[in-house]
Design a protein around this motif. Structure first.
Motif, PDB file in Angstrom:
ATOM      1  N   ILE A 255       0.834  -1.151  -0.089  1.00 24.62           N
ATOM      2  CA  ILE A 255       0.051   0.151   0.077  1.00 24.62           C
ATOM      3  C   ILE A 255       0.936   1.254  -0.049  1.00 24.62           C
ATOM      4  O   ILE A 255       1.762   1.453   1.030  1.00 24.62           O
ATOM      5  CB  ILE A 255      -0.823   0.038   1.386  1.00 24.62           C
ATOM      6  CG1 ILE A 255      -1.815  -1.234   1.247  1.00 24.62           C
ATOM      7  CG2 ILE A 255      -1.933   1.124   1.325  1.00 24.62           C
ATOM      8  CD1 ILE A 255      -2.762  -1.352   2.496  1.00 24.62           C
ATOM      9  N   ARG A 256       0.598   2.109  -0.921  1.00 22.21           N
ATOM     10  CA  ARG A 256       1.530   3.134  -1.226  1.00 22.21           C
ATOM     11  C   ARG A 256       0.658   4.394  -1.297  1.00 22.21           C
ATOM     12  O   ARG A 256      -0.609   4.493  -1.673  1.00 22.21           O
ATOM     13  CB  ARG A 256       2.485   3.242  -2.319  1.00 22.21           C
ATOM     14  CG  ARG A 256       3.316   2.007  -2.539  1.00 22.21           C
ATOM     15  CD  ARG A 256       4.338   1.909  -3.337  1.00 22.21           C
ATOM     16  NE  ARG A 256       5.046   2.904  -3.735  1.00 22.21           N
ATOM     17  CZ  ARG A 256       5.892   3.023  -4.739  1.00 22.21           C
ATOM     18  NH1 ARG A 256       6.050   2.412  -5.634  1.00 22.21           N
ATOM     19  NH2 ARG A 256       6.865   4.104  -4.793  1.00 22.21           N
ATOM     20  N   ASP A 257       1.343   5.629  -1.229  1.00 21.20           N
ATOM     21  CA  ASP A 257       0.512   6.967  -1.148  1.00 21.20           C
ATOM     22  C   ASP A 257       0.082   7.249  -2.483  1.00 21.20           C
ATOM     23  O   ASP A 257       0.725   6.842  -3.587  1.00 21.20           O
ATOM     24  CB  ASP A 257       1.340   7.892  -0.487  1.00 21.20           C
ATOM     25  CG  ASP A 257       0.546   9.152  -0.060  1.00 21.20           C
ATOM     26  OD1 ASP A 257      -0.320   9.519  -0.966  1.00 21.20           O
ATOM     27  OD2 ASP A 257       0.647   9.904   0.730  1.00 21.20           O
ATOM     28  N   ARG A 258      -1.021   7.914  -2.682  1.00 23.15           N
ATOM     29  CA  ARG A 258      -1.344   7.949  -3.968  1.00 23.15           C
ATOM     30  C   ARG A 258      -0.439   8.890  -4.523  1.00 23.15           C
ATOM     31  O   ARG A 258      -0.366   8.973  -5.644  1.00 23.15           O
ATOM     32  CB  ARG A 258      -2.871   8.563  -3.737  1.00 23.15           C
ATOM     33  CG  ARG A 258      -3.399   9.053  -5.299  1.00 23.15           C
ATOM     34  CD  ARG A 258      -5.110   9.523  -5.037  1.00 23.15           C
ATOM     35  NE  ARG A 258      -5.542  10.115  -6.438  1.00 23.15           N
ATOM     36  CZ  ARG A 258      -5.988   9.771  -7.381  1.00 23.15           C
ATOM     37  NH1 ARG A 258      -6.420   8.291  -7.299  1.00 23.15           N
ATOM     38  NH2 ARG A 258      -6.660   9.984  -8.205  1.00 23.15           N
ATOM     39  N   ALA A 259       0.014   9.919  -3.846  1.00 24.77           N
ATOM     40  CA  ALA A 259       1.138  11.054  -4.510  1.00 24.77           C
ATOM     41  C   ALA A 259       2.141  10.467  -5.037  1.00 24.77           C
ATOM     42  O   ALA A 259       3.006  10.767  -5.842  1.00 24.77           O
ATOM     43  CB  ALA A 259       1.546  11.888  -3.295  1.00 24.77           C
ATOM     44  N   ASP A 260       2.438   9.080  -4.660  1.00 19.24           N
ATOM     45  CA  ASP A 260       3.796   8.387  -5.288  1.00 19.24           C
ATOM     46  C   ASP A 260       3.339   7.789  -6.480  1.00 19.24           C
ATOM     47  O   ASP A 260       4.331   7.100  -7.146  1.00 19.24           O
ATOM     48  CB  ASP A 260       4.313   7.188  -4.339  1.00 19.24           C
ATOM     49  CG  ASP A 260       4.426   7.763  -2.842  1.00 19.24           C
ATOM     50  OD1 ASP A 260       5.211   8.957  -2.981  1.00 19.24           O
ATOM     51  OD2 ASP A 260       4.389   7.129  -2.031  1.00 19.24           O
ATOM     52  N   PHE A 261       2.184   7.622  -6.932  1.00 18.11           N
ATOM     53  CA  PHE A 261       1.809   6.853  -8.313  1.00 18.11           C
ATOM     54  C   PHE A 261       2.747   7.601  -9.405  1.00 18.11           C
ATOM     55  O   PHE A 261       3.515   6.676 -10.098  1.00 18.11           O
ATOM     56  CB  PHE A 261       0.377   7.305  -8.521  1.00 18.11           C
ATOM     57  CG  PHE A 261      -0.035   6.384  -9.876  1.00 18.11           C
ATOM     58  CD1 PHE A 261       0.033   4.949 -10.003  1.00 18.11           C
ATOM     59  CD2 PHE A 261      -0.454   7.315 -10.991  1.00 18.11           C
ATOM     60  CE1 PHE A 261      -0.205   4.588 -11.261  1.00 18.11           C
ATOM     61  CE2 PHE A 261      -1.023   6.676 -12.166  1.00 18.11           C
ATOM     62  CZ  PHE A 261      -0.845   5.190 -12.397  1.00 18.11           C
ATOM     63  N   VAL A 262       2.745   8.602  -9.671  1.00 24.76           N
ATOM     64  CA  VAL A 262       3.683   9.363 -10.841  1.00 24.76           C
ATOM     65  C   VAL A 262       5.082   9.113 -10.527  1.00 24.76           C
ATOM     66  O   VAL A 262       5.694   8.396 -11.645  1.00 24.76           O
ATOM     67  CB  VAL A 262       3.156  10.799 -10.948  1.00 24.76           C
ATOM     68  CG1 VAL A 262       3.999  11.180 -12.274  1.00 24.76           C
ATOM     69  CG2 VAL A 262       1.905  10.929 -11.649  1.00 24.76           C
ATOM     70  N   PRO A 263       5.654   9.290  -9.235  1.00 30.13           N
ATOM     71  CA  PRO A 263       7.144   8.856  -9.416  1.00 30.13           C
ATOM     72  C   PRO A 263       7.368   7.427  -9.599  1.00 30.13           C
ATOM     73  O   PRO A 263       8.449   7.087  -9.933  1.00 30.13           O
ATOM     74  CB  PRO A 263       7.216   9.159  -7.893  1.00 30.13           C
ATOM     75  CG  PRO A 263       6.463  10.274  -7.420  1.00 30.13           C
ATOM     76  CD  PRO A 263       5.099   9.935  -8.414  1.00 30.13           C
ATOM     77  N   ALA A 264       6.139   6.671  -9.081  1.00 31.76           N
ATOM     78  CA  ALA A 264       6.309   4.982  -9.405  1.00 31.76           C
ATOM     79  C   ALA A 264       6.657   4.821 -10.878  1.00 31.76           C
ATOM     80  O   ALA A 264       7.316   4.067 -11.211  1.00 31.76           O
ATOM     81  CB  ALA A 264       5.319   4.336  -8.653  1.00 31.76           C
ATOM     82  N   LEU A 265       5.516   5.351 -11.559  1.00 32.31           N
ATOM     83  CA  LEU A 265       5.564   5.078 -13.084  1.00 32.31           C
ATOM     84  C   LEU A 265       6.829   5.506 -13.593  1.00 32.31           C
ATOM     85  O   LEU A 265       7.714   5.094 -14.512  1.00 32.31           O
ATOM     86  CB  LEU A 265       4.499   5.974 -13.687  1.00 32.31           C
ATOM     87  CG  LEU A 265       3.228   5.807 -13.374  1.00 32.31           C
ATOM     88  CD1 LEU A 265       2.015   6.555 -14.189  1.00 32.31           C
ATOM     89  CD2 LEU A 265       2.858   4.027 -13.784  1.00 32.31           C
ATOM     90  N   GLY A 266       7.644   6.512 -13.020  1.00 25.58           N
ATOM     91  CA  GLY A 266       8.776   7.081 -13.504  1.00 25.58           C
ATOM     92  C   GLY A 266      10.132   6.516 -13.118  1.00 25.58           C
ATOM     93  O   GLY A 266      11.170   6.458 -13.796  1.00 25.58           O
ATOM     94  N   SER A 267       9.704   5.259 -12.251  1.00 29.49           N
ATOM     95  CA  SER A 267      10.822   4.269 -11.882  1.00 29.49           C
ATOM     96  C   SER A 267      10.810   3.052 -12.986  1.00 29.49           C
ATOM     97  O   SER A 267      11.489   2.302 -12.412  1.00 29.49           O
ATOM     98  CB  SER A 267      10.587   4.158 -10.435  1.00 29.49           C
ATOM     99  OG  SER A 267       9.709   3.213 -10.303  1.00 29.49           O
TER     100      SER A 267
END
Length: 610
Positions: A255-267
């Motif tokens: 479970i991750r913060d919704r705010a981390d979604f775009v950075p996760a795509l960037g990784s």
């Protein structure tokens, strides 16, 4: 006053566009998940224009060249509504599909113009098409860093902070682990590392999770990245997560913060990531491409699996329909007594129906805003009653009510068209009303009784529902059937029954056992009356003696009496009369144990053989 409000908002938007060095902007009804129904925070089009429909968009130029320099785009469902709610002095009315924001902007764009759009509110195919059209005019499509509507919407609501809740496996019929394993197998077979799931109902289905972030649809604002090893990452606001949800999801779902979604795509550099262009916004594609991921355009792997209901979901639907049918039957009996007095209006009728549904402790919400439509309003297939549009229900007229409920075990959607008598019982429907209703009924019955070979799609069945109307030289302008979820979206793909092509395009998706659809032919005489008969139907395997190959048919799930006062028995075949009698016998057997007193007596009268 209202026109001045929207004029001020339009002026504020134009000033913001200039501050962002933009010459135009496109405003859809959409959220970051391409949802059909969106939260209040995402109702940007309504805030700007006043339009309250569920489908539409607008385009605004910072400096008007001709006309208003702004246009609102709606299809035939909203021709009347958009003119009632949106000022023609501010926005030009444009009809879809004859025109679109892309066509309009390409026509109005000039050399060097910068047209903005929010990449998190539009499909990638739309963005690519508009980009090409603007480039041909020497203009540029620009993905904005921040939405200019949000910059000028001072009291914009925040996204819902409601908690997400587990959806029990007994209702879901399958565990989340089982569903994730199936997706992992698909990813490995296709050579993909992961898939991004953006559609809220897909996330809810995959994780056996529900929420209350969107009216009428039990979903939680979140994204999922599912990996080929069967694990998944859920991106959701922390305040929405409870210990119960964490335990339910287990160790394989991080479970991750919704705010981390775009950075996760960037990784995700170098990874092969499957994304559905029909269910993910352009922003997802842009973020993955910028990261150096290998973006593969592929169908959301949950969509077809979600559409084919397992035995637990099928039985849940039957149980929900039985409770819902009792509520609607009580309402129709109440309506038959109260409406002839001339004291009811559309809003009071809708409120009473909600009250009857609420007698069931299992009701969680309505599945959409009730279409409570009297007289000429019934001729508007997607009419939405509010304080401004509300009218009395006149005795001696047709009343159309399209409504549904969300229950833990199923989602319902039913339309009944009934005759409202006069107080003295002397009012009679016209011959035209009876003829049109009977033809709609015949089409409904033909589709309900259909048998068809495996491999048939909804477009091939659509004519069955229309053919008796066509013989009279009339038709209806909407699809005949949409998919329905299991305590999820009342409009669920990919299956559909409708005409191939056109504004209400059919689907090439083959129907499969387990799919639930609506069966809702209609007829609409503008300004006078409207008719629609809607039941939900379950696709099932059919045993036919001597059949070659595998065959399918339908089980009707919705169980509520039909109004015989609007039926000309002489127009029905013996086969159709047989269907009517069998249907009402099943209605009686299912609903009578739930009713008593005058409600039970009314039901018995309605269910006698035709």
């Amino acid at each position: 006053m209202l026109m001045h409000t929207h004029e001020a908002r339009l002026d504020a938007l134009r000033r913001e566009l200039k501050s962002q060095n933009l010459d135009g902007f496109v405003i859809p009804i959409c959220d970051e998940h391409m949802s059909e129904y969106v939260g209040e925070y995402a109702q940007r089009l309504e805030w700007l224009t006043g339009f309250g429909g569920s489908a539409g968009s607008a385009a605004v130029l910072a400096e008007p060249q001709t006309g208003n320099g702004a246009a609102i785009f709606t299809d035939g469902r909203y021709t009347v509504q958009v003119r009632e709610q949106v000022s023609g002095e501010l926005f030009d009315y444009e009809d879809v599909p004859a025109n679109s924001p892309a066509k309009w902007l390409a026509e109005h764009a000039q050399q060097g113009m910068r047209i903005g759009y929010d990449a998190w509110l539009h499909p990638i195919g739309w963005a690519e098409s508009l980009d090409a059209a603007l480039k041909a005019k020497g203009a540029e499509l620009v993905a904005v860093a921040s939405n200019p509507i949000d910059a000028v919407w001072a009291d914009q609501p925040s996204p819902s902070g409601a908690i997400a809740v587990p959806h029990d496996d007994t209702h879901a019929g399958r565990s989340s682990a089982d569903k994730r394993a199936e997706i992992a197998d698909w990813l490995k077979e296709e050579g993909h590392d992961a898939t991004v799931i953006c559609a809220l109902d897909s996330v809810a289905w995959l994780l056996n999770m529900r929420g209350s972030d969107v009216a009428n649809t039990p979903v939680a604002l979140s994204y999922v990245v599912a990996h080929a090893d069967g694990t998944a990452e859920l991106f959701i606001a922390p305040e929405k997560v409870t210990p119960e949800l964490t335990k339910h999801l287990g160790n394989a779902v991080s479970i991750r913060d919704r705010a981390d979604f775009v950075p996760a795509l960037g990784s995700m550099a170098g990874k092969a990531v499957a994304v559905d262009p029909g269910h993910a916004v352009a922003g997802v594609f842009h973020a993955l491409a910028a990261a150096g991921a290998k973006v593969v355009r592929a169908d959301d792997p949950t969509v077809l699996a979600k559409a084919i209901k397992n035995p637990a979901e099928q039985q849940g639907h039957r149980d929900a329909q039985a409770r819902d049918g009792a509520a609607v039957a009580r309402f129709l009996r109440w309506l038959s007594l109260e409406a002839p007095k001339g004291t009811l209006d559309e809003l009071s009728a809708a409120a009473k129906l909600r009250e009857f549904r609420g007698l069931s402790a299992d009701l969680k919400d309505t599945s959409f805003d009730t279409i409570s439509a009297a007289a000429g309003h019934a001729a508007l297939p997607h009419y939405k009653v509010d304080e401004e549009s509300n009218i009395p229900i006149p005795p001696g007229s047709i009343f159309l009510c399209d409504s549904g409920g969300q229950y833990l075990d199923g989602t319902t959607d039913i339309t009944r068209t009934v005759w409202i008598d006069s107080a003295d019982g002397s009012a009679q429907p016209t011959a035209e009303m009876i003829d049109r209703n009977t033809r709609v009924l015949k089409g409904h019955i033909q589709l309900a009784m259909a048998r068809f070979p495996v491999g048939t799609n909804g477009g091939q069945l659509d004519t069955l529902a229309r053919m008796h109307l066509w013989q009279a030289g009339v038709d209806y302008g909407h699809g005949t059937g949409h998919g329905v979820g299991a305590y999820l979206s009342v409009h669920e793909g990919p299956q559909r029954i409708s005409k191939p092509g056109g504004a209400f395009a059919g689907t090439s998706t083959e129907l499969a056992a387990g799919m639930i659809l609506s069966n809702e032919p209609g007829y609409y005489k503008q300004g006078h009356f409207g008719i629609r008969i809607e039941n939900l139907i379950l696709t099932r395997e059919e045993e036919i003696e001597g059949a070659e190959g595998d065959w399918l048919g339908f089980e009707t799930l919705t169980l509520v009496p039909l109004d015989r006062r609007l039926v000309d028995k002489a127009l029905l075949t013996d086969e159709e009369i047989g269907w009517w009698d069998r249907y009402h016998a099943k209605v009686w057997n299912t609903l009578s144990p739930q009713l008593d007193g005058e409600d039970l007596a009314w039901l018995k009268e309605q269910c006698t053989s035709l």
